[in-house]
Design an enzyme around this catalytic site. Structure first.
Site, PDB file in Angstrom:
ATOM      1  N   ARG A 132      12.340  -5.929   4.615  1.00 58.81           N
ATOM      2  CA  ARG A 132      12.332  -4.547   4.107  1.00 58.81           C
ATOM      3  C   ARG A 132      13.125  -3.575   4.981  1.00 58.81           C
ATOM      4  O   ARG A 132      13.224  -3.748   6.194  1.00 58.81           O
ATOM      5  CB  ARG A 132      10.907  -4.053   3.869  1.00 58.81           C
ATOM      6  N   ARG A 166      -8.778   0.854   9.751  1.00 58.01           N
ATOM      7  CA  ARG A 166      -8.323  -0.507  10.047  1.00 58.01           C
ATOM      8  C   ARG A 166      -9.338  -1.269  10.892  1.00 58.01           C
ATOM      9  O   ARG A 166      -9.063  -2.401  11.297  1.00 58.01           O
ATOM     10  CB  ARG A 166      -7.006  -0.439  10.826  1.00 58.01           C
ATOM     11  N   ARG A 213      12.125  -1.028  10.425  1.00 60.88           N
ATOM     12  CA  ARG A 213      11.089  -0.685  11.390  1.00 60.88           C
ATOM     13  C   ARG A 213      11.159  -1.616  12.587  1.00 60.88           C
ATOM     14  O   ARG A 213      11.368  -2.818  12.439  1.00 60.88           O
ATOM     15  CB  ARG A 213       9.714  -0.821  10.728  1.00 60.88           C
ATOM     16  N   LYS A 267       0.833  -1.211   0.000  1.00 53.69           N
ATOM     17  CA  LYS A 267       0.000   0.000   0.000  1.00 53.69           C
ATOM     18  C   LYS A 267       0.865   1.257   0.000  1.00 53.69           C
ATOM     19  O   LYS A 267       0.638   2.178  -0.773  1.00 53.69           O
ATOM     20  CB  LYS A 267      -0.935   0.042   1.229  1.00 53.69           C
ATOM     21  N   ARG A 302       0.630  -8.698  13.979  1.00 51.20           N
ATOM     22  CA  ARG A 302       0.051  -7.725  13.037  1.00 51.20           C
ATOM     23  C   ARG A 302      -0.854  -8.424  12.030  1.00 51.20           C
ATOM     24  O   ARG A 302      -1.897  -7.898  11.662  1.00 51.20           O
ATOM     25  CB  ARG A 302       1.177  -6.954  12.329  1.00 51.20           C
TER      26      ARG A 302
HETATM   27  P1  AMP Z   1       1.625   0.491   9.226  1.00 50.22           P
HETATM   28  O1  AMP Z   1       2.801   1.380   8.978  1.00 50.22           O
HETATM   29  O2  AMP Z   1       0.410   0.919   8.441  1.00 50.22           O
HETATM   30  O3  AMP Z   1       1.944  -0.973   9.054  1.00 50.22           O
HETATM   31  O4  AMP Z   1       1.229   0.698  10.766  1.00 50.22           O
HETATM   32  C1  AMP Z   1       2.140   0.376  11.803  1.00 50.22           C
HETATM   33  C2  AMP Z   1       1.405   0.268  13.120  1.00 50.22           C
HETATM   34  O5  AMP Z   1       0.771   1.527  13.423  1.00 50.22           O
HETATM   35  C3  AMP Z   1       0.266  -0.742  13.163  1.00 50.22           C
HETATM   36  O6  AMP Z   1       0.734  -2.056  13.448  1.00 50.22           O
HETATM   37  C4  AMP Z   1      -0.598  -0.182  14.288  1.00 50.22           C
HETATM   38  O7  AMP Z   1      -0.027  -0.454  15.556  1.00 50.22           O
HETATM   39  C5  AMP Z   1      -0.479   1.318  14.071  1.00 50.22           C
HETATM   40  N1  AMP Z   1      -1.544   1.843  13.180  1.00 50.22           N
HETATM   41  C6  AMP Z   1      -1.373   2.454  11.963  1.00 50.22           C
HETATM   42  N2  AMP Z   1      -2.559   2.820  11.448  1.00 50.22           N
HETATM   43  C7  AMP Z   1      -3.499   2.427  12.340  1.00 50.22           C
HETATM   44  C8  AMP Z   1      -4.918   2.502  12.390  1.00 50.22           C
HETATM   45  N3  AMP Z   1      -5.626   3.054  11.384  1.00 50.22           N
HETATM   46  N4  AMP Z   1      -5.556   2.003  13.482  1.00 50.22           N
HETATM   47  C9  AMP Z   1      -4.866   1.449  14.503  1.00 50.22           C
HETATM   48  N5  AMP Z   1      -3.537   1.326  14.509  1.00 50.22           N
HETATM   49  C10 AMP Z   1      -2.843   1.816  13.457  1.00 50.22           C
END
Ligand code: AMP
Length: 216
Positions: A127, A88, A161, A13, A172
């Site tokens: 990554r 989410r 990360r 994404k 996750r």
């Molecule tokens: P991402 O970079 O999108 O993989 O997000 C990394 C982490 O941020 C996720 O595993 C969640 O802990 C938190 N996170 C990001 N976006 C959301 C969301 N919309 N709702 C809840 N947690 C989020």
């Protein structure tokens, strides 16, 4: 044009949203990036979110909804945006609908990048990113040309990360299946969900996405 990219962590994404941003000047809104910036700046929101993120759990809906409401109200979003990582949960999707209808706007495209779980683990665990210019890499699929040097800016500040480790990835993915996947039928019922095979190479996915969005 308002676009929502859906799909599990590691589906691509962020990569696809960044490509659209570079090619068409669209505004990418990545809630994960926003939270990581907030942690880096030691803001109260970041401090609260960190404990959830480190475990691979979702940050509570009320925090996320408040954060996104502020962001989509900013002037650069007036002409449209690409959402990556939000909503989410079904509660977040419903809150987003309310926010957009209050602004007399809506999501024009909802696109799921579909990828099998076993491919996701492989993708996420390899990554890394250039901490200076933000270019993304992968140990297997997109290594740097020279070891530990960014191809784009020559920087050596390559970072992984904190939540891209085997244990957290499992949590996750469970969070995705239990809490996020239920939003797919939510958008399907509205007739707005389109699906792209996210397992194809990155440039094929981009071509399909550009076609689907009616861009050239
Ligand atoms: P991402 O970079 O999108 O993989 O997000 C990394 C982490 O941020 C996720 O595993 C969640 O802990 C938190 N996170 C990001 N976006 C959301 C969301 N919309 N709702 C809840 N947690 C989020």
């Amino acid at each position: 044009m308002n676009i929502l990219l859906l799909g599990p962590p590691g589906a691509g994404k962020g990569t696809q949203a960044r490509l659209l941003e570079e090619r068409y000047g669209m505004v990418q809104i990545s809630t994960g990036d926003m939270l990581r910036a907030s942690i880096k700046n030691n803001e109260p929101l970041g401090r609260e979110a960190k404990s959830y993120m480190d475990k691979g759990l979702l940050v509570p809906d009320d925090l996320m909804i408040r954060m996104i409401a502020i962001r989509i109200g900013e002037p650069d979003c007036a002409k449209g945006f690409i959402l990556d990582g939000f909503p989410r949960t079904v509660a977040q999707a419903q809150a987003l609908d309310r926010m957009l209808s209050a602004k007399k706007t809506k999501l024009n495209y909802v696109v799921e990048l579909a990828v099998d779980d076993d491919r996701l683990v492989e993708r996420i665990s390899g990554r890394f990113t250039c901490g200076d210019c933000g270019e993304g890499y992968h140990d297997m699929f997109k290594p740097t040309k020279a070891p530990s040097v960014c191809d784009i800016c020559g920087g050596t500040n390559l970072t992984r990360r904190a939540d891209d480790n085997a244990e957290t990835i499992k949590t996750r993915l469970s969070a995705y299946h239990e809490q996020t996947a239920p939003i797919l039928p939510y958008y399907k019922a509205k007739g707005s969900l389109k699906i792209i095979d996210g397992m194809a190479p990155m440039d094929h996915v981009q071509t399909k996405l550009v076609q689907l969005l009616g861009l050239k």
